[in-house]
Design a protein around this motif. Sequence first.
Motif, short mmCIF file in Angstrom:
data_model
loop_
_atom_site.label_atom_id
_atom_site.label_comp_id
_atom_site.label_asym_id
_atom_site.label_seq_id
_atom_site.Cartn_x
_atom_site.Cartn_y
_atom_site.Cartn_z
N TYR A 21 0.88 -1.17 0.00
CA TYR A 21 0.00 0.00 0.00
C TYR A 21 0.91 1.22 0.00
O TYR A 21 1.60 1.49 0.99
CB TYR A 21 -0.89 -0.04 1.25
CG TYR A 21 -2.04 0.91 1.25
CD1 TYR A 21 -3.19 0.65 0.50
CD2 TYR A 21 -2.00 2.07 2.01
CE1 TYR A 21 -4.27 1.51 0.53
CE2 TYR A 21 -3.07 2.94 2.04
CZ TYR A 21 -4.20 2.66 1.29
OH TYR A 21 -5.28 3.52 1.31
N LYS A 40 -1.58 6.50 -2.78
CA LYS A 40 -2.71 7.18 -2.15
C LYS A 40 -2.18 8.44 -1.48
O LYS A 40 -1.15 8.40 -0.82
CB LYS A 40 -3.36 6.29 -1.09
CG LYS A 40 -3.69 4.91 -1.54
CD LYS A 40 -4.79 4.89 -2.56
CE LYS A 40 -5.16 3.47 -2.89
NZ LYS A 40 -5.17 3.16 -4.29
N LEU A 42 -2.25 10.65 1.39
CA LEU A 42 -2.65 10.74 2.79
C LEU A 42 -1.68 11.72 3.45
O LEU A 42 -0.64 11.31 3.97
CB LEU A 42 -2.61 9.36 3.46
CG LEU A 42 -3.49 8.28 2.84
CD1 LEU A 42 -3.24 6.94 3.52
CD2 LEU A 42 -4.96 8.67 2.92
N LYS A 49 -6.42 11.49 11.31
CA LYS A 49 -7.70 11.13 10.69
C LYS A 49 -7.62 9.79 9.97
O LYS A 49 -8.60 9.05 9.93
CB LYS A 49 -8.13 12.20 9.68
CG LYS A 49 -8.45 13.53 10.29
CD LYS A 49 -8.81 14.52 9.20
CE LYS A 49 -8.96 15.91 9.74
NZ LYS A 49 -9.18 16.90 8.68
N TRP A 50 -6.48 9.47 9.35
CA TRP A 50 -6.42 8.29 8.49
C TRP A 50 -5.62 7.10 9.02
O TRP A 50 -5.72 6.01 8.50
CB TRP A 50 -5.92 8.65 7.09
CG TRP A 50 -4.59 9.35 7.00
CD1 TRP A 50 -4.38 10.67 6.79
CD2 TRP A 50 -3.28 8.76 7.08
NE1 TRP A 50 -3.03 10.96 6.74
CE2 TRP A 50 -2.34 9.79 6.91
CE3 TRP A 50 -2.81 7.46 7.27
CZ2 TRP A 50 -0.95 9.57 6.94
CZ3 TRP A 50 -1.44 7.23 7.31
CH2 TRP A 50 -0.55 8.30 7.13
N LYS A 51 -4.84 7.30 10.08
CA LYS A 51 -3.92 6.23 10.52
C LYS A 51 -4.61 4.93 10.91
O LYS A 51 -4.06 3.85 10.74
CB LYS A 51 -3.03 6.72 11.66
CG LYS A 51 -3.77 7.00 12.94
CD LYS A 51 -2.86 7.46 14.03
CE LYS A 51 -3.72 7.77 15.22
NZ LYS A 51 -3.13 7.66 16.45
N ASP A 52 -5.84 5.00 11.41
CA ASP A 52 -6.55 3.79 11.83
C ASP A 52 -7.34 3.14 10.69
O ASP A 52 -7.96 2.10 10.90
CB ASP A 52 -7.50 4.11 12.99
CG ASP A 52 -6.74 4.53 14.23
OD1 ASP A 52 -5.67 3.95 14.50
OD2 ASP A 52 -7.21 5.44 14.93
N THR A 53 -7.29 3.72 9.49
CA THR A 53 -8.05 3.18 8.36
C THR A 53 -7.18 2.38 7.39
O THR A 53 -7.68 1.87 6.39
CB THR A 53 -8.73 4.31 7.57
OG1 THR A 53 -7.72 5.13 6.95
CG2 THR A 53 -9.60 5.17 8.47
N LEU A 54 -5.90 2.26 7.68
CA LEU A 54 -4.97 1.58 6.77
C LEU A 54 -5.16 0.07 6.79
O LEU A 54 -5.52 -0.50 7.82
CB LEU A 54 -3.52 1.91 7.18
CG LEU A 54 -3.15 3.39 7.10
CD1 LEU A 54 -1.76 3.61 7.67
CD2 LEU A 54 -3.22 3.89 5.67
N PRO A 55 -4.91 -0.57 5.64
CA PRO A 55 -5.06 -2.03 5.59
C PRO A 55 -4.01 -2.71 6.46
O PRO A 55 -2.83 -2.38 6.38
CB PRO A 55 -4.85 -2.36 4.11
CG PRO A 55 -4.11 -1.21 3.55
CD PRO A 55 -4.47 -0.01 4.36
N ARG A 56 -4.42 -3.64 7.27
CA ARG A 56 -3.52 -4.35 8.18
C ARG A 56 -2.76 -5.48 7.48
O ARG A 56 -1.75 -5.93 7.96
CB ARG A 56 -4.31 -4.94 9.35
CG ARG A 56 -4.83 -3.92 10.31
CD ARG A 56 -3.71 -3.24 10.96
NE ARG A 56 -4.09 -2.66 12.22
CZ ARG A 56 -3.22 -2.06 12.98
NH1 ARG A 56 -1.98 -1.99 12.63
NH2 ARG A 56 -3.61 -1.53 14.11
N ASN A 82 2.13 -1.96 12.26
CA ASN A 82 2.20 -2.07 10.81
C ASN A 82 3.61 -2.42 10.35
O ASN A 82 4.58 -2.08 11.00
CB ASN A 82 1.80 -0.73 10.15
CG ASN A 82 0.37 -0.36 10.43
OD1 ASN A 82 -0.55 -0.98 9.93
ND2 ASN A 82 0.17 0.66 11.25
#
Length: 96
Positions: A21, A40, A42, A49-56, A82
């Motif tokens: 990613y 992407k 970011l 705002k976005w750190k918890d939405t990343l693919p694991r 991560n």
Amino acid sequence: MNFQTISVSELWKMVRRNDVYLIDLRDRNDYRRFHIDGAKNLPYDEMEKWKDTLPRNKKLVLYCEHGSTSMLAAKKLMRMGNQVYTLVGGINALNE
């Protein structure tokens, strides 16, 4: 666990993989002017705002302008569990 730094040649190998990613941490104007295909946008300033939405299930590959901002972001994201890589020299390294 530590994040890893990668060179431009390593970056080109990684971006072709399905388990990566790619994140451009620069502001939206810089991203619009030029970015690596598939990245992407970011912005680092919006990380909360976005750190918890990343693919694991993917390796996170970060880049910024010169490399210092991506190092800061990599440290934070690595602490969250991560697997993180950052481009040495940032997007400017593409011109070297």
